[in-house]
Design a protein around this motif. Structure first.
Motif, PDB file in Angstrom:
ATOM      1  N   VAL A 220       7.751  -3.769  -2.995  1.00  0.00           N
ATOM      2  CA  VAL A 220       7.712  -2.078  -3.389  1.00  0.00           C
ATOM      3  C   VAL A 220       8.371  -1.870  -4.623  1.00  0.00           C
ATOM      4  O   VAL A 220       8.272  -0.535  -4.897  1.00  0.00           O
ATOM      5  CB  VAL A 220       8.318  -1.396  -2.192  1.00  0.00           C
ATOM      6  CG1 VAL A 220       7.652  -1.587  -0.732  1.00  0.00           C
ATOM      7  CG2 VAL A 220       9.906  -1.886  -1.822  1.00  0.00           C
ATOM      8  N   LYS A 221       8.949  -2.600  -5.278  1.00  0.00           N
ATOM      9  CA  LYS A 221       9.660  -2.307  -6.463  1.00  0.00           C
ATOM     10  C   LYS A 221       8.556  -1.942  -7.516  1.00  0.00           C
ATOM     11  O   LYS A 221       7.575  -2.741  -7.771  1.00  0.00           O
ATOM     12  CB  LYS A 221      10.438  -3.367  -7.171  1.00  0.00           C
ATOM     13  CG  LYS A 221      11.609  -3.321  -6.686  1.00  0.00           C
ATOM     14  CD  LYS A 221      12.683  -3.928  -7.293  1.00  0.00           C
ATOM     15  CE  LYS A 221      14.056  -4.085  -6.653  1.00  0.00           C
ATOM     16  NZ  LYS A 221      15.140  -4.700  -7.243  1.00  0.00           N
ATOM     17  N   PRO A 222       8.389  -0.711  -8.179  1.00  0.00           N
ATOM     18  CA  PRO A 222       7.692  -0.389  -9.120  1.00  0.00           C
ATOM     19  C   PRO A 222       7.524  -1.121 -10.377  1.00  0.00           C
ATOM     20  O   PRO A 222       8.662  -1.461 -10.911  1.00  0.00           O
ATOM     21  CB  PRO A 222       7.736   1.113  -9.377  1.00  0.00           C
ATOM     22  CG  PRO A 222       9.164   1.238  -9.036  1.00  0.00           C
ATOM     23  CD  PRO A 222       9.544   0.365  -8.181  1.00  0.00           C
ATOM     24  N   ALA A 223       6.564  -1.003 -11.201  1.00  0.00           N
ATOM     25  CA  ALA A 223       6.533  -1.808 -12.489  1.00  0.00           C
ATOM     26  C   ALA A 223       7.399  -0.670 -13.394  1.00  0.00           C
ATOM     27  O   ALA A 223       7.375   0.478 -13.235  1.00  0.00           O
ATOM     28  CB  ALA A 223       5.066  -1.604 -13.236  1.00  0.00           C
TER      29      ALA A 223
ATOM     30  N   THR B  14       0.785  -1.158   0.132  1.00  0.00           N
ATOM     31  CA  THR B  14      -0.001  -0.030  -0.011  1.00  0.00           C
ATOM     32  C   THR B  14       0.914   1.278   0.203  1.00  0.00           C
ATOM     33  O   THR B  14       0.587   2.109  -0.560  1.00  0.00           O
ATOM     34  CB  THR B  14      -1.011   0.080   1.294  1.00  0.00           C
ATOM     35  OG1 THR B  14      -1.652  -1.335   1.269  1.00  0.00           O
ATOM     36  CG2 THR B  14      -1.843   1.128   1.220  1.00  0.00           C
ATOM     37  N   LEU B  15       1.947   1.428   0.688  1.00  0.00           N
ATOM     38  CA  LEU B  15       2.737   2.395   0.885  1.00  0.00           C
ATOM     39  C   LEU B  15       3.265   2.581  -0.582  1.00  0.00           C
ATOM     40  O   LEU B  15       3.610   3.670  -1.308  1.00  0.00           O
ATOM     41  CB  LEU B  15       3.752   2.227   1.724  1.00  0.00           C
ATOM     42  CG  LEU B  15       4.980   3.189   1.853  1.00  0.00           C
ATOM     43  CD1 LEU B  15       4.383   4.503   2.323  1.00  0.00           C
ATOM     44  CD2 LEU B  15       6.143   2.991   2.831  1.00  0.00           C
ATOM     45  N   ALA B  16       3.832   1.333  -1.171  1.00  0.00           N
ATOM     46  CA  ALA B  16       4.401   1.627  -2.623  1.00  0.00           C
ATOM     47  C   ALA B  16       3.557   2.175  -3.560  1.00  0.00           C
ATOM     48  O   ALA B  16       3.787   2.995  -4.519  1.00  0.00           O
ATOM     49  CB  ALA B  16       4.804   0.378  -3.094  1.00  0.00           C
ATOM     50  N   GLU B  17       2.247   2.178  -3.287  1.00  0.00           N
ATOM     51  CA  GLU B  17       1.009   2.710  -4.279  1.00  0.00           C
ATOM     52  C   GLU B  17       1.024   4.221  -4.286  1.00  0.00           C
ATOM     53  O   GLU B  17       0.764   5.072  -5.116  1.00  0.00           O
ATOM     54  CB  GLU B  17      -0.387   2.182  -4.070  1.00  0.00           C
ATOM     55  CG  GLU B  17      -0.325   0.689  -4.483  1.00  0.00           C
ATOM     56  CD  GLU B  17      -1.748   0.051  -4.080  1.00  0.00           C
ATOM     57  OE1 GLU B  17      -1.922  -1.010  -4.654  1.00  0.00           O
ATOM     58  OE2 GLU B  17      -2.506   0.648  -3.177  1.00  0.00           O
ATOM     59  N   ARG B  18       1.510   4.804  -3.038  1.00  0.00           N
ATOM     60  CA  ARG B  18       1.324   6.174  -2.450  1.00  0.00           C
ATOM     61  C   ARG B  18       2.761   6.898  -2.667  1.00  0.00           C
ATOM     62  O   ARG B  18       2.664   8.178  -2.961  1.00  0.00           O
ATOM     63  CB  ARG B  18       1.000   6.143  -1.089  1.00  0.00           C
ATOM     64  CG  ARG B  18       0.622   7.480  -0.376  1.00  0.00           C
ATOM     65  CD  ARG B  18      -0.534   7.823  -1.141  1.00  0.00           C
ATOM     66  NE  ARG B  18      -0.676   9.202  -0.747  1.00  0.00           N
ATOM     67  CZ  ARG B  18      -0.204  10.498  -1.200  1.00  0.00           C
ATOM     68  NH1 ARG B  18       0.903  10.278  -2.000  1.00  0.00           N
ATOM     69  NH2 ARG B  18      -0.483  11.626  -0.684  1.00  0.00           N
ATOM     70  N   LEU B  19       3.784   6.014  -3.333  1.00  0.00           N
ATOM     71  CA  LEU B  19       5.129   6.883  -3.502  1.00  0.00           C
ATOM     72  C   LEU B  19       5.438   6.871  -4.909  1.00  0.00           C
ATOM     73  O   LEU B  19       4.827   6.074  -5.720  1.00  0.00           O
ATOM     74  CB  LEU B  19       6.138   6.046  -2.747  1.00  0.00           C
ATOM     75  CG  LEU B  19       6.283   6.032  -1.291  1.00  0.00           C
ATOM     76  CD1 LEU B  19       7.213   4.947  -0.575  1.00  0.00           C
ATOM     77  CD2 LEU B  19       6.181   7.250  -0.527  1.00  0.00           C
ATOM     78  N   THR B  20       6.236   7.923  -5.027  1.00  0.00           N
ATOM     79  CA  THR B  20       6.495   7.797  -6.727  1.00  0.00           C
ATOM     80  C   THR B  20       7.421   6.803  -6.942  1.00  0.00           C
ATOM     81  O   THR B  20       8.057   6.072  -6.220  1.00  0.00           O
ATOM     82  CB  THR B  20       7.321   9.414  -7.184  1.00  0.00           C
ATOM     83  OG1 THR B  20       8.477   9.114  -6.266  1.00  0.00           O
ATOM     84  CG2 THR B  20       6.598  10.423  -6.838  1.00  0.00           C
TER      85      THR B  20
END
Length: 136
Positions: A56-59, A31-37
């Motif tokens: 937490v790694k983004p696509a 959820t935190l990862a969705e909130r961060l750039t």
């Protein structure tokens, strides 16, 4: 901080089993990862134990952060972990506190600056005196 220590700290803070702490940790970090750039997610992932980095790694090419407040954060953690919202709020606090211990202070500050003021209730316990004491 290694993975087992991270999970053990969350388990102690939430007074749950290590198995439940894994579920809560993953739900809160996802959820935190969705909130961060995307760039901040990469910086954060670089300092986490390997099993948590994938959470937490983004696509590739995903730079944007979703905008949602603390209530939505707690609701998402609750849904992902299959727990009531009060337990999700406690888990979020525990994960933020453990995160503060696991990563550099500068990186934690970078994460916190991306969160709106209504996250204070979850983040401030991580910044309280004594919260950054490292164990083991």
């Amino acid at each position: 901080m290694n993975y087992d220590t991270f999970v053990d700290q969350v388990a102690q803070r939430t007074r749950t089993s290590p198995e439940q702490a894994v579920v809560l940790t993953r739900a809160a970090l996802q959820t935190l990862a969705e909130r961060l750039t995307g760039g901040e997610m990469l910086d954060l992932a670089a300092q986490l134990p390997k099993p948590l980095q994938v959470v937490v790694k983004p696509a590739p090419g995903d730079e944007s952060a979703e905008r949602f407040g603390a209530a939505e954060f707690v609701a998402r953690v609750a849904q992902r972990a299959g727990v009531p919202e009060p337990a999700a709020r406690d888990a979020a606090r525990a994960v933020f506190t453990t995160l503060r211990e696991a990563i550099s202070g500068g990186e934690f500050d970078d994460v916190v600056t991306q969160l709106p003021r209504d996250y204070r209730e979850m983040v401030e316990p991580a910044m309280a005196p004594g919260a950054t004491l490292r164990r083991g």
